[in-house]
Design a protein around this motif. Structure first.
Motif, PDB file in Angstrom:
ATOM      1  N   UNK A   1       0.816  -1.205   0.000  1.00  0.00           N
ATOM      2  CA  UNK A   1       0.000   0.000   0.000  1.00  0.00           C
ATOM      3  C   UNK A   1       0.846   1.249   0.000  1.00  0.00           C
ATOM      4  N   UNK A   2       1.894   1.278   0.787  1.00  0.00           N
ATOM      5  CA  UNK A   2       2.777   2.444   0.844  1.00  0.00           C
ATOM      6  C   UNK A   2       3.462   2.664  -0.509  1.00  0.00           C
TER       7      UNK A   2
ATOM      8  N   UNK B   1       2.618   0.325 -13.003  1.00  0.00           N
ATOM      9  CA  UNK B   1       1.456  -0.541 -13.121  1.00  0.00           C
ATOM     10  C   UNK B   1       1.294  -1.474 -11.937  1.00  0.00           C
ATOM     11  N   UNK B   2       2.411  -2.077 -11.502  1.00  0.00           N
ATOM     12  CA  UNK B   2       2.365  -2.986 -10.352  1.00  0.00           C
ATOM     13  C   UNK B   2       2.185  -2.197  -9.055  1.00  0.00           C
ATOM     14  N   UNK B   3       2.883  -1.065  -8.947  1.00  0.00           N
ATOM     15  CA  UNK B   3       2.796  -0.251  -7.736  1.00  0.00           C
ATOM     16  C   UNK B   3       1.397   0.250  -7.463  1.00  0.00           C
ATOM     17  N   UNK B   4       0.677   0.624  -8.510  1.00  0.00           N
ATOM     18  CA  UNK B   4      -0.683   1.126  -8.327  1.00  0.00           C
ATOM     19  C   UNK B   4      -1.606   0.075  -7.711  1.00  0.00           C
ATOM     20  N   UNK B   5      -1.311  -1.200  -7.945  1.00  0.00           N
ATOM     21  CA  UNK B   5      -2.122  -2.251  -7.343  1.00  0.00           C
ATOM     22  C   UNK B   5      -2.046  -2.202  -5.811  1.00  0.00           C
ATOM     23  N   UNK B   6      -0.902  -1.747  -5.287  1.00  0.00           N
ATOM     24  CA  UNK B   6      -0.791  -1.593  -3.844  1.00  0.00           C
ATOM     25  C   UNK B   6      -1.760  -0.551  -3.320  1.00  0.00           C
TER      26      UNK B   6
ATOM     27  N   UNK C   1      -8.037   4.037 -10.424  1.00  0.00           N
ATOM     28  CA  UNK C   1      -6.611   3.706 -10.505  1.00  0.00           C
ATOM     29  C   UNK C   1      -6.377   2.290 -11.001  1.00  0.00           C
ATOM     30  N   UNK C   2      -7.375   1.418 -10.881  1.00  0.00           N
ATOM     31  CA  UNK C   2      -7.261   0.095 -11.498  1.00  0.00           C
ATOM     32  C   UNK C   2      -7.195   0.237 -13.013  1.00  0.00           C
ATOM     33  N   UNK C   3      -8.004   1.132 -13.551  1.00  0.00           N
ATOM     34  CA  UNK C   3      -7.984   1.395 -14.983  1.00  0.00           C
ATOM     35  C   UNK C   3      -6.636   1.982 -15.406  1.00  0.00           C
ATOM     36  N   UNK C   4      -6.081   2.876 -14.564  1.00  0.00           N
ATOM     37  CA  UNK C   4      -4.784   3.474 -14.876  1.00  0.00           C
ATOM     38  C   UNK C   4      -3.678   2.421 -14.819  1.00  0.00           C
TER      39      UNK C   4
END
Length: 288
Positions: free
Chosen positions: A25-26, A78-83, A119-122
């Motif tokens: 998350x961070x 892309x991976x970071x936004x999943x957090x 942000x999932x879309x992003x």
């Protein structure tokens, strides 16, 4: 530090989310900070010279894809936004901050969920760009949304309601920035004086700047409803362009661009020091 503060700190650590959730998350908040920092930098370059660009989140991903090592950066984003998405969904569903189930609490939890979807879309767009399987999304997505809404029964009213909600979100960010409400999100007892001051300044200016742009986007939706013309709808990039076209527009754009850069820095600091606890009220901790 007295015994009660140590006890509260110990309770807080015991009640925090699982370590991997916290770290992921961070990292997500820091990733958002980088994206908004880039938006601000491009807008600042446009204000001070011909090399910049007034764009939104999808546009900035396209710009990143064109720089050296851009593909690697897109995978990280892309991976970071999943957090971030994971954490805001936890906020919406599990309610670890105890915002409650009254009207105000439900609105706040709904805003977390909507933010996660956006942000999932992003994130999906960043991964598509990085893997060369598509683009980051339509730069005219707001216009497409308004077209679809206008085609529905009572479509004009739907567009107007969406605009009012967006304005409400923008005004809330403005209010939070002016009143410094955002400071309650930080574990200030872990921050030194300079860190608290930087968090306060970046949050104040950053939220006021972002709140201004979001409010403008909402206004464009309401103008779309009033004129029944989807061409009036504009997103983040369109709002910055509209700002630049006003009297003293370059100056206004430069101020907002600096604010967006500071907002990005605020998100990075938030990623480091945000409260990510389950169950204990913030009042258990002494303010410093």
């Amino acid at each position: 530090m007295d015994v009660s503060l140590k006890s509260s700190g110990a309770k807080h650590k015991m009640s925090e989310a699982k370590p991997w959730v916290r770290r992921f998350g961070r990292f997500g908040y820091m990733t958002i900070g980088i994206v908004y920092g880039m938006i601000g930098i491009l807008a600042a370059l446009a204000a001070f010279g011909p090399r910049g660009e007034m764009t939104g989140t999808s546009g900035v991903l396209q710009s990143i894809s064109e720089i050296p090592f851009g593909e690697i950066a897109l995978w990280i984003i892309g991976i970071g936004l999943f957090g971030y998405i994971l954490w805001v969904f936890i906020l919406a569903i599990k309610d670890p901050n105890n915002v409650g189930t009254d009207v105000q609490g439900l609105i706040k939890r709904a805003s977390y969920f909507i933010s996660g979807v956006i942000y999932a879309n992003l994130s999906y767009g960043a991964i598509k760009l990085a893997s060369h399987t598509g683009n980051a999304g339509n730069s005219e997505s707001e216009k497409n949304v308004s077209i679809k809404l206008l085609e529905q029964p009572f479509g004009i009213w739907l567009v107007g309601i969406v605009g009012a909600i967006i304005i409400g979100c923008g005004v809330f960010e403005l209010y939070s920035g002016v009143k410094e409400k955002f400071m309650s999100e930080f574990k200030t007892y872990e921050m030194n004086g300079m860190e608290r001051n930087v968090a306060r300044i970046t949050g104040k200016i950053g939220l006021i700047s972002r709140g201004t742009v979001i409010s403008m986007i909402g206004f464009f939706f309401i103008r779309t409803a009033y004129t029944n013309n989807s061409e009036e709808s504009k997103g983040f990039g369109g709002a910055l362009t509209e700002l630049a076209n006003q009297p003293f527009g370059k100056f206004l754009l430069a101020m907002v661009a600096i604010g967006l850069i500071l907002y990005g820095l605020h998100q990075i600091i938030l990623g480091r020091y945000q409260r990510m606890n389950f169950g204990y009220e913030k009042s258990n901790f002494k303010k410093r």
